[in-house]
Scaffold this motif. Structure first.
Motif, short mmCIF file in Angstrom:
data_model
loop_
_atom_site.label_atom_id
_atom_site.label_comp_id
_atom_site.label_asym_id
_atom_site.label_seq_id
_atom_site.Cartn_x
_atom_site.Cartn_y
_atom_site.Cartn_z
N GLU A 82 2.12 2.13 9.33
CA GLU A 82 1.16 2.56 8.31
C GLU A 82 1.91 3.23 7.18
N PRO A 83 1.30 3.31 5.98
CA PRO A 83 1.94 4.03 4.87
C PRO A 83 2.09 5.52 5.19
N VAL A 84 3.13 6.14 4.62
CA VAL A 84 3.39 7.56 4.83
C VAL A 84 3.48 8.27 3.48
N GLU A 85 3.33 9.59 3.53
CA GLU A 85 3.48 10.43 2.34
C GLU A 85 4.98 10.66 2.13
N GLU A 86 5.61 9.88 1.27
CA GLU A 86 7.06 9.93 1.08
C GLU A 86 7.55 11.31 0.68
N GLU A 87 6.79 12.04 -0.13
CA GLU A 87 7.21 13.35 -0.62
C GLU A 87 7.23 14.40 0.49
N PRO A 110 4.65 12.20 7.71
CA PRO A 110 3.19 12.35 7.69
C PRO A 110 2.51 11.07 7.20
N LYS A 111 1.48 10.66 7.91
CA LYS A 111 0.74 9.46 7.52
C LYS A 111 -0.02 9.71 6.23
N GLN A 112 -0.16 8.66 5.46
CA GLN A 112 -0.93 8.74 4.22
C GLN A 112 -2.41 8.71 4.56
N ASP A 113 -3.18 9.61 3.97
CA ASP A 113 -4.61 9.67 4.19
C ASP A 113 -5.23 8.42 3.56
#
Length: 144
Positions: A109-114, A130-133
């Motif tokens: 799944e996409p993640v919060e890169e920052e 952390p997973k992207q909301d």
């Protein structure tokens, strides 16, 4: 629908080739001039709102390890070079050794890169992604 990266197929092919040689003592990459690159062992865990990757990189310093996240792809690279010299009256001996580890992982799944963080202790690299909301993920496009 996301397009598949053609280089993933090539990497998968070499992984299968390497695993076939493992039962026969391994594929000596240095003997064929391919350098000392090894595949890094990892664990990928899905913990509620984040992914946690644990990778083995014994003997490396944290400054020798590079971690990058691009989209849904995590890349870990570690490289070091050692050299020693032994001098005596009749000869000079100089030995060099280079070692590198590399691993690329496609995240589910996409993640919060920052917000990605990494720690390194006793040869074990731990990366928290952390997973992207899904409700806030992506970019909203204004319609003109």
């Amino acid at each position: 629908m996301a397009r598949r990266n053609p280089f993933d197929d090539i990497e998968e092919f070499f992984d299968r080739l390497n695993s076939q040689f493992e039962g026969q003592g391994g594929f000596d990459q240095e003997a064929f001039g391919m350098g000392g690159t090894s595949r890094m062992s990892i664990d990928l865990a899905d913990r509620d709102g984040e992914f946690v990757v644990t990778a083995d990189a014994p003997g490396f310093g944290k400054e020798e390890i590079d971690v990058r996240v691009t989209g849904r792809r995590l890349t870990i690279e570690a490289e070091r070079t050692e050299s020693s010299e032994d001098e005596s009256e009749t000869y000079l001996r100089s030995e060099r050794r280079s070692e590198s580890l590399h691993r690329t992982v496609q995240l589910p799944e996409p993640v919060e890169e920052e917000d990605v963080s990494a720690t390194y202790k006793n040869g074990v690299l731990t990366i928290t992604l952390p997973k992207q909301d899904p409700e806030t993920g992506g970019k909203s496009i204004e319609i003109e």
